[in-house]
Scaffold this active site. Structure first.
Site, PDB file in Angstrom:
ATOM      1  N   HIS A 219       0.851  -1.197   0.000  1.00 25.71           N
ATOM      2  CA  HIS A 219       0.000   0.000   0.000  1.00 25.71           C
ATOM      3  C   HIS A 219       0.888   1.248   0.000  1.00 25.71           C
ATOM      4  O   HIS A 219       0.696   2.146  -0.812  1.00 25.71           O
ATOM      5  CB  HIS A 219      -0.933  -0.001   1.213  1.00 25.71           C
ATOM      6  CG  HIS A 219      -1.667   1.290   1.406  1.00 25.71           C
ATOM      7  ND1 HIS A 219      -2.654   1.706   0.551  1.00 25.71           N
ATOM      8  CD2 HIS A 219      -1.532   2.274   2.328  1.00 25.71           C
ATOM      9  CE1 HIS A 219      -3.100   2.885   0.940  1.00 25.71           C
ATOM     10  NE2 HIS A 219      -2.438   3.257   2.022  1.00 25.71           N
TER      11      HIS A 219
ATOM     12  N   ASP B 178       7.185  20.533 -27.467  1.00 26.14           N
ATOM     13  CA  ASP B 178       7.365  19.220 -26.835  1.00 26.14           C
ATOM     14  C   ASP B 178       8.371  19.407 -25.708  1.00 26.14           C
ATOM     15  O   ASP B 178       8.773  20.534 -25.414  1.00 26.14           O
ATOM     16  CB  ASP B 178       7.854  18.170 -27.846  1.00 26.14           C
ATOM     17  CG  ASP B 178       7.430  16.758 -27.438  1.00 26.14           C
ATOM     18  OD1 ASP B 178       7.370  16.481 -26.223  1.00 26.14           O
ATOM     19  OD2 ASP B 178       7.150  15.934 -28.326  1.00 26.14           O
TER      20      ASP B 178
ATOM     21  N   TRP C 133       7.473   0.092   3.458  1.00 32.21           N
ATOM     22  CA  TRP C 133       7.873   0.840   2.258  1.00 32.21           C
ATOM     23  C   TRP C 133       9.250   1.465   2.444  1.00 32.21           C
ATOM     24  O   TRP C 133       9.892   1.866   1.491  1.00 32.21           O
ATOM     25  CB  TRP C 133       6.840   1.912   1.906  1.00 32.21           C
ATOM     26  CG  TRP C 133       7.025   3.223   2.620  1.00 32.21           C
ATOM     27  CD1 TRP C 133       6.621   3.524   3.866  1.00 32.21           C
ATOM     28  CD2 TRP C 133       7.676   4.399   2.105  1.00 32.21           C
ATOM     29  NE1 TRP C 133       6.976   4.808   4.181  1.00 32.21           N
ATOM     30  CE2 TRP C 133       7.624   5.372   3.121  1.00 32.21           C
ATOM     31  CE3 TRP C 133       8.282   4.736   0.900  1.00 32.21           C
ATOM     32  CZ2 TRP C 133       8.169   6.648   2.969  1.00 32.21           C
ATOM     33  CZ3 TRP C 133       8.840   6.006   0.750  1.00 32.21           C
ATOM     34  CH2 TRP C 133       8.770   6.945   1.787  1.00 32.21           C
TER      35      TRP C 133
ATOM     36  N   SER D 286      13.417   5.636 -13.962  1.00 36.06           N
ATOM     37  CA  SER D 286      12.351   6.380 -14.619  1.00 36.06           C
ATOM     38  C   SER D 286      12.284   7.818 -14.113  1.00 36.06           C
ATOM     39  O   SER D 286      12.261   8.772 -14.896  1.00 36.06           O
ATOM     40  CB  SER D 286      11.023   5.671 -14.377  1.00 36.06           C
ATOM     41  OG  SER D 286       9.949   6.524 -14.634  1.00 36.06           O
ATOM     42  N   SER D 287      12.298   7.979 -12.790  1.00 32.39           N
ATOM     43  CA  SER D 287      12.166   9.331 -12.224  1.00 32.39           C
ATOM     44  C   SER D 287      13.362  10.195 -12.593  1.00 32.39           C
ATOM     45  O   SER D 287      13.214  11.379 -12.898  1.00 32.39           O
ATOM     46  CB  SER D 287      12.054   9.258 -10.701  1.00 32.39           C
ATOM     47  OG  SER D 287      10.982   8.439 -10.349  1.00 32.39           O
TER      48      SER D 287
ATOM     49  N   HIS E  68      12.952  12.167   2.951  1.00 29.04           N
ATOM     50  CA  HIS E  68      12.284  13.419   3.262  1.00 29.04           C
ATOM     51  C   HIS E  68      12.095  14.325   2.057  1.00 29.04           C
ATOM     52  O   HIS E  68      10.985  14.806   1.832  1.00 29.04           O
ATOM     53  CB  HIS E  68      12.876  14.163   4.457  1.00 29.04           C
ATOM     54  CG  HIS E  68      11.845  15.114   4.976  1.00 29.04           C
ATOM     55  ND1 HIS E  68      10.813  14.709   5.788  1.00 29.04           N
ATOM     56  CD2 HIS E  68      11.590  16.393   4.671  1.00 29.04           C
ATOM     57  CE1 HIS E  68       9.988  15.713   5.973  1.00 29.04           C
ATOM     58  NE2 HIS E  68      10.435  16.748   5.309  1.00 29.04           N
TER      59      HIS E  68
ATOM     60  N   GLU F 181      11.675  13.274  -0.744  1.00 28.34           N
ATOM     61  CA  GLU F 181      10.604  12.556  -1.450  1.00 28.34           C
ATOM     62  C   GLU F 181       9.223  13.067  -1.022  1.00 28.34           C
ATOM     63  O   GLU F 181       8.308  13.175  -1.835  1.00 28.34           O
ATOM     64  CB  GLU F 181      10.734  11.056  -1.171  1.00 28.34           C
ATOM     65  CG  GLU F 181       9.583  10.197  -1.660  1.00 28.34           C
ATOM     66  CD  GLU F 181       9.496  10.076  -3.168  1.00 28.34           C
ATOM     67  OE1 GLU F 181      10.488  10.417  -3.848  1.00 28.34           O
ATOM     68  OE2 GLU F 181       8.442   9.658  -3.664  1.00 28.34           O
TER      69      GLU F 181
ATOM     70  N   TYR G 229       8.455  16.036  -0.262  1.00 26.92           N
ATOM     71  CA  TYR G 229       8.187  17.275  -1.004  1.00 26.92           C
ATOM     72  C   TYR G 229       8.013  16.999  -2.483  1.00 26.92           C
ATOM     73  O   TYR G 229       7.295  17.732  -3.172  1.00 26.92           O
ATOM     74  CB  TYR G 229       9.293  18.303  -0.730  1.00 26.92           C
ATOM     75  CG  TYR G 229       9.299  18.664   0.731  1.00 26.92           C
ATOM     76  CD1 TYR G 229       8.200  19.310   1.277  1.00 26.92           C
ATOM     77  CD2 TYR G 229      10.326  18.296   1.568  1.00 26.92           C
ATOM     78  CE1 TYR G 229       8.144  19.590   2.635  1.00 26.92           C
ATOM     79  CE2 TYR G 229      10.289  18.569   2.919  1.00 26.92           C
ATOM     80  CZ  TYR G 229       9.187  19.213   3.450  1.00 26.92           C
ATOM     81  OH  TYR G 229       9.129  19.477   4.780  1.00 26.92           O
TER      82      TYR G 229
ATOM     83  N   SER H 189      -2.280  26.164  -7.051  1.00 28.43           N
ATOM     84  CA  SER H 189      -1.899  27.558  -7.331  1.00 28.43           C
ATOM     85  C   SER H 189      -2.346  27.989  -8.726  1.00 28.43           C
ATOM     86  O   SER H 189      -2.330  29.177  -9.037  1.00 28.43           O
ATOM     87  CB  SER H 189      -0.385  27.739  -7.214  1.00 28.43           C
ATOM     88  OG  SER H 189       0.045  27.393  -5.924  1.00 28.43           O
TER      89      SER H 189
ATOM     90  N   HIS I 167      14.562  13.813  11.449  1.00 31.31           N
ATOM     91  CA  HIS I 167      13.385  13.921  12.330  1.00 31.31           C
ATOM     92  C   HIS I 167      12.508  12.663  12.222  1.00 31.31           C
ATOM     93  O   HIS I 167      11.598  12.490  13.015  1.00 31.31           O
ATOM     94  CB  HIS I 167      12.578  15.206  12.084  1.00 31.31           C
ATOM     95  CG  HIS I 167      11.879  15.285  10.777  1.00 31.31           C
ATOM     96  ND1 HIS I 167      11.623  16.469  10.141  1.00 31.31           N
ATOM     97  CD2 HIS I 167      11.357  14.341   9.971  1.00 31.31           C
ATOM     98  CE1 HIS I 167      10.985  16.240   9.011  1.00 31.31           C
ATOM     99  NE2 HIS I 167      10.817  14.963   8.884  1.00 31.31           N
ATOM    100  N   HIS I 168      12.810  11.806  11.228  1.00 31.22           N
ATOM    101  CA  HIS I 168      12.112  10.516  11.165  1.00 31.22           C
ATOM    102  C   HIS I 168      12.724   9.519  12.140  1.00 31.22           C
ATOM    103  O   HIS I 168      12.247   8.401  12.254  1.00 31.22           O
ATOM    104  CB  HIS I 168      12.194   9.939   9.748  1.00 31.22           C
ATOM    105  CG  HIS I 168      11.487  10.782   8.726  1.00 31.22           C
ATOM    106  ND1 HIS I 168      10.191  10.554   8.350  1.00 31.22           N
ATOM    107  CD2 HIS I 168      11.889  11.858   8.009  1.00 31.22           C
ATOM    108  CE1 HIS I 168       9.823  11.449   7.443  1.00 31.22           C
ATOM    109  NE2 HIS I 168      10.840  12.251   7.220  1.00 31.22           N
TER     110      HIS I 168
ATOM    111  N   THR J  52       6.097  26.799   4.265  1.00 27.25           N
ATOM    112  CA  THR J  52       4.862  26.066   4.005  1.00 27.25           C
ATOM    113  C   THR J  52       3.663  26.886   4.462  1.00 27.25           C
ATOM    114  O   THR J  52       2.659  26.998   3.759  1.00 27.25           O
ATOM    115  CB  THR J  52       4.891  24.702   4.727  1.00 27.25           C
ATOM    116  OG1 THR J  52       6.194  24.153   4.574  1.00 27.25           O
ATOM    117  CG2 THR J  52       3.879  23.758   4.149  1.00 27.25           C
TER     118      THR J  52
ATOM    119  N   LYS K 170       2.767  29.641   2.100  1.00 27.45           N
ATOM    120  CA  LYS K 170       1.947  29.219   0.959  1.00 27.45           C
ATOM    121  C   LYS K 170       0.470  29.184   1.343  1.00 27.45           C
ATOM    122  O   LYS K 170      -0.396  29.660   0.603  1.00 27.45           O
ATOM    123  CB  LYS K 170       2.393  27.841   0.474  1.00 27.45           C
ATOM    124  CG  LYS K 170       3.653  27.920  -0.374  1.00 27.45           C
ATOM    125  CD  LYS K 170       3.975  26.579  -0.987  1.00 27.45           C
ATOM    126  CE  LYS K 170       5.065  26.699  -2.024  1.00 27.45           C
ATOM    127  NZ  LYS K 170       4.649  27.419  -3.220  1.00 27.45           N
TER     128      LYS K 170
ATOM    129  N   ARG L 222       1.629   1.408  14.840  1.00 26.64           N
ATOM    130  CA  ARG L 222       1.455   1.222  13.398  1.00 26.64           C
ATOM    131  C   ARG L 222       1.757  -0.228  13.033  1.00 26.64           C
ATOM    132  O   ARG L 222       2.472  -0.915  13.745  1.00 26.64           O
ATOM    133  CB  ARG L 222       2.480   2.057  12.628  1.00 26.64           C
ATOM    134  CG  ARG L 222       2.341   3.501  12.722  1.00 26.64           C
ATOM    135  CD  ARG L 222       3.575   4.162  12.122  1.00 26.64           C
ATOM    136  NE  ARG L 222       3.601   4.044  10.661  1.00 26.64           N
ATOM    137  CZ  ARG L 222       4.496   4.671   9.891  1.00 26.64           C
ATOM    138  NH1 ARG L 222       5.418   5.428  10.431  1.00 26.64           N
ATOM    139  NH2 ARG L 222       4.476   4.531   8.584  1.00 26.64           N
TER     140      ARG L 222
END
Lengths: 637, 223, 103
Positions: free
Chosen positions: A79, A108, A143, A173-174, A257, A259, A261, A272, A306-307, A332, A335, A454
């Site tokens: 998931h 293009d 994950w 790919s990315s 992290h 990731e 964002y 926006s 911080h994780h 943040t 925004k 969790r």
């Protein structure tokens, strides 16, 4: 409905070679690749959603055994993996592909065939990591793949092989896509489209591409270490040999992290676009919005630990990462306030796209506030690894990224298909989604605070968690219903939606100056841009009176054969207009296939068949290199 | 990831199309790729340094080690004279590379006649230097294995072979690229118009060299 | 960005043959110094060893990037594309060395 009137098709779309299966396999058109991304990612959204439904069904009541504990591990791992790598990132990629060239006035992307390659690597890599679940071999280590649980000693089965290799494939790919979009945005803007005139979606995408090229190499290196541990007997994460599982955690979150964002900034970009359009008012504080995006991206590289407050890094490191995390709340928050200020005093309309955009502001703010709570280590120690964290990141990812992407889909559907989505069904979708998401995730704050960990398979009654879990599960079913309504609306509106013209919403940016759906060449004539809101300059000049206007150099305009921005009504083909269009080609797909075969060889190696493994890897590698040379030696257009 | 960059070659169409900056698409992509590679090699070097001195058994890079069980003595693994020689070869290959680029850019101009003005000669020399570097590395790896250090032996072996192996793989891709370019030069002759392609290849080659400069100091010389 | 356009006839001048050879000589000399330093046990034991090797290595790095990769002469965009990631990579490396108590 009488609205099923024919959309005036572009002449090029009529020929059969542009519509068959082969044309989709060989396309290098950024718009068609965007559509491929959109459909594929929506398919995986269903897959990831069903995984969530199974998880929540298992947790509906204490001591259920709807699925086995083993399979449950696979479900929550897949998931997370699916939603991050196969849904939110590719849905963002669908918009990068479709919108960036249109928003900057280009025909293009910089490397059209590389773009097709990115898509095919994603599509095949997605299958590689998803299919094993049917054999009960899906990844089962979370994950984040924490070593040593994902290493050979404690994860010796095939399950985590698919995760390690699948993520490597998806990373290719990315990365390829990111180099492509960076070049496109730097080098293919129409005359007069300065960086500070780019639509905010393009701005946020630009920041995201840099996050990708800087964050993905780190996970690539970490995955190689894990891969070598699993397949070649190295000791990177083996404690007995002096290896340090914390190194995996650090490397993973240096990627992980940014990731986060990578997942949220494209959605920020989409809302926006939606908010100013439906507020009929320029985006408040454009410059600050762009800079805060850059700031979020930059600070995003300094907050990863911080994780990991609970691993005990000591007071100095904890304090530094805590302060950096609190700092990132500032851009943040900026925004959020700017979006609210954009709506303030505007002449507001509330189509479904706008509702989802406002929904993002509200839901993301809730997730953002619980995020600031975790930034304080003493508070985080109470919350880490509980359902409180699950509540937090679903508010930012579902309430934030997915709501923003839905806003984008409703907003841009008319551009992509030439037809509107049903507003009525959209209302149902929005409200069920909104209620469902709060019913699912808000109670998790409580179950988490009451100590529910969790990832647990089941729980005993009498701990005060029963009601909250039942609420969460009911919410999930509501979300499933709302998702099915969306799917029905999406597919039926493609054929039966009311026709939309070039500019159905009265939006300010370049993509709305051309027909819907756009012709293969996008712009018959490259537009010359003189302000941030070229379409409002044409249609509602009073809205843009207060912003800067200027012309590009005459030489540049002449070199690009640019003309002033206008509503494009050209219906002739590229050939008739003499616009060079890249040839369709199957080679990017073949190279992608070679890469996937190459990686599959390692699975065979794990199965113990050395000759077959070597044959697979050498064969896949040779096929990849051969196809690559064939690609590179054939002309583009 | 090398695939991703290579895929950019022959892709751009800036000669017939307007570009915002006037710069070449592929050159921008190559610099972005090099930026990305900084993070890849940064991670590999970081891991090597973090694990330095944490192997629980020998052999070690800079000190001899006596196996407490068998009593066998293992010498310090790294061979500085050999690696200094291969480092020198790679540094010189960078010189050959810039001379090859200059030869292509100035083809036909006075001062670029004869062997020393021949792009074929310099491209071949660069590729040859790359091959010599790889031969040195192959020799180094085999001799280390004979001394008792494999990728499975300890953390030093794991992180050392992974880091230098990744660098070697980059050199190998560069050699392949150089040979392809040399093949094109022999077949139809490179002209100043092709200089941009050589320029982009040169950026990749120099970057691989620059990574080795860092590795040589951080891994081999600092004890 | 119109002011940033590098016009087709190459705004940047590449260094000459002579410069290239001087650069090669410098790289060679610094490498010799590095290896030499490695073989002086008293210097290896001193506190100056690691910093001086790092400085010499950095000097070589900068010379190759500026002259051989033409960053000194090329468009400023390329400089940004390279130095930005390099700084982030460097900071991350140093942070890891602190986190794992290596410095």
């Amino acid at each position: 409905m009488a609205t099923s009137a024919a959309i005036p098709t572009n002449a090029h779309a009529a020929s059969s070679e542009q519509t068959g299966l082969w044309s989709w396999l060989t396309t290098v058109d950024h718009k068609r690749i965007g559509i491929l991304y959109l459909y594929t990612a929506l398919f995986y959204f269903l897959v990831g959603g069903l995984e969530a439904v199974l998880i929540r069904t298992q947790l509906a009541k204490p001591n259920l055994s709807v699925v086995s504990a083993d399979f449950y591990n696979q479900l929550f791992t897949m998931h997370g993996t699916t939603m991050v790598f196969l849904v939110v990132m590719p849905l963002s990629a669908a918009f990068f592909n479709y919108l960036i060239p249109l928003q900057i006035g280009a025909r293009d992307v910089a490397f059209p065939r590389l773009n097709a390659f990115s898509y095919w690597v994603y599509a095949l890599g997605g299958l590689f990591i998803t299919l094993p679940i049917f054999w009960g071999l899906a990844p089962d280590g979370g994950w984040f793949g924490y070593a040593p649980l994902s290493g050979p000693t404690y994860g010796g089965g095939f399950n985590m092989d698919f995760w390690v290799l699948g993520l490597q494939i998806l990373g290719i790919s990315s990365l390829a896509a990111a180099f492509n979009f960076i070049t496109t945005i730097i080098n293919m803007r129409a005359p007069g489209m300065t960086l500070m005139r780019m639509p905010m979606f393009t701005w946020m995408s630009f920041v995201v591409q840099f996050l990708v090229i800087l964050a993905f190499p780190v996970i690539t290196a970490a995955l190689f270490f894990l891969q070598f541990d699993r397949f070649f007997g190295t000791h990177f994460f083996e404690v007995a040999a002096g290896g340090d599982p914390l190194l995996w955690q650090h490397l993973f979150w240096v990627f992980g992290h940014p990731e986060v964002y990578i997942l949220i900034l494209p959605a920020f970009g989409l809302v926006s676009e939606v908010l100013p359009t439906h507020s009929r008012k320029p985006l408040f504080g454009y410059n600050v919005m762009a800079y805060s995006g850059i700031m979020i991206g930059f600070l995003g590289f300094g907050v990863w630990a911080h994780h990991m407050f609970s691993v005990g890094m000591g007071p100095v490191a904890d304090s530094i990462f805590s302060v950096a995390t609190m700092l990132i709340g500032i851009p943040t928050g900026v925004k959020i306030f700017n979006w609210i200020a954009t709506m303030y005093g505007g002449s507001l309309r509330f189509p479904v796209a706008m509702k989802f955009a406002i929904g993002l502001i509200a839901m993301f703010t809730i997730g953002g506030i619980s995020g600031v709570m975790h930034s304080s280590p003493p508070s985080d120690l109470q919350q880490t690894d509980t359902y409180f964290i699950v509540a937090h990141f679903h508010y930012v990812l579902f309430g934030g990224a997915i709501m923003g992407i839905f806003a984008g889909i409703y907003h841009y559907f008319p551009k992509i298909t030439g037809r509107f989505m049903s507003e009525k069904l959209g209302e149902w979708h929005f409200w069920l989604n909104f209620i469902g998401l709060n019913l699912t995730f808000f109670p998790m704050h409580y179950s988490g605070m009451l100590g529910m960990p969790r990832r647990i398979y089941t729980y005993d009654a009498g701990q005060g968690w029963d009601l909250f879990n039942l609420m969460s599960t009911s919410g999930t079913y509501l979300l499933l219903v709302s998702g099915l309504i969306f799917a029905y609306n999406f597919f039926s509106s493609r054929k039966n939606g009311a026709p939309a013209g070039n500019d159905p919403w009265g939006a300010p940016t370049l993509e709305w100056s051309i027909p819907s759906p756009p012709p293969e060449y996008n712009f018959a004539q490259i537009p010359e841009v003189t302000s941030r809101y070229p379409m409002w300059d044409l249609k509602a000049p009073d809205r843009t009176a207060g912003i800067a206007h200027s012309h590009a150099d005459a030489g540049v305009i002449a070199e690009a054969h640019a003309v002033p921005v206008h509503e494009e009504t050209e219906r002739r083909t590229a050939k008739e207009l003499g616009i060079p269009i890249p040839f369709p080609t199957i080679k990017p797909l073949l190279v992608a296939l070679g890469i996937v075969v190459l990686f599959s060889g390692l699975i065979v190696l794990h199965a113990g068949n050395f000759p077959l493994a070597m044959a697979t890897m050498l064969g896949g590698g040779a096929f990849m290199v051969g196809s690559l040379y064939a690609w590179l030696t054939s002309p583009l257009e | 990831m090398a695939t991703a960059t290579a895929a950019g070659a022959h892709e751009a169409h800036e000669h017939t199309h307007y570009t915002t900056t006037g710069l070449n698409h592929r050159k921008i992509a190559m610099w972005a790729f090099i930026g990305s590679e900084c993070m890849l090699f940064g991670s590999l070097i970081t891991t090597y340094l973090v694990y330095k001195g944490r192997s629980v058994v020998g052999p070690f890079p800079h000190q001899p080690w006596t196996d407490p069980v068998s009593g066998k003595v293992f010498p310090a693994i790294l061979d500085i004279p050999v690696t200094s020689a291969s480092t020198f070869v790679l540094l010189m290959s960078s010189l050959f590379m810039v001379l090859a680029l200059a030869a292509v850019e100035n083809k036909g101009k006075p001062g670029y006649e004869g062997l020393l003005g021949s792009s074929k000669f310099w491209l071949a020399s660069t590729a040859a230097a790359g091959v010599i570097f790889l031969v040195f590395q192959a020799y180094e790896f085999t001799s280390f294995v004979h001394l008792g250090l494999t990728i499975k032996t300890n953390l030093f072996g794991s992180s050392f072979y992974t880091l230098t192996g990744f660098h070697g793989a980059h050199v190998a891709v560069g050699v392949l690229w150089l040979m392809t370019m040399l093949f094109i030069d022999i077949k139809r002759g490179l002209t100043p118009k092709d200089a941009i392609n050589v320029d982009i290849m040169a950026l990749y080659w120099h970057f691989v060299d620059v990574v080795w400069i860092a590795i040589f100091t951080l891994v081999y010389l600092i004890q | 960005m119109s002011t940033d356009r590098a016009h087709a006839d190459h705004a940047h001048e590449h260094p000459t043959w002579k410069q290239y050879k001087w650069v090669a000589l410098w790289l060679f000399v610094i490498t010799v110094l590095e290896v030499w330093a490695y073989y002086i046990p008293a210097f290896v034991a001193s506190k100056a060893f690691v910093p001086s090797l790092l400085i010499m290595s950095a000097a070589k790095f900068v010379i190759v990037v500026m002259f051989y990769m033409h960053l000194k002469y090329d468009h400023h965009l390329f400089r940004k594309l390279f130095t930005g990631p390099l700084i982030i990579a460097g900071c991350t490396l140093v942070a890891f060395l602190f986190l794992f108590a290596k410095v």
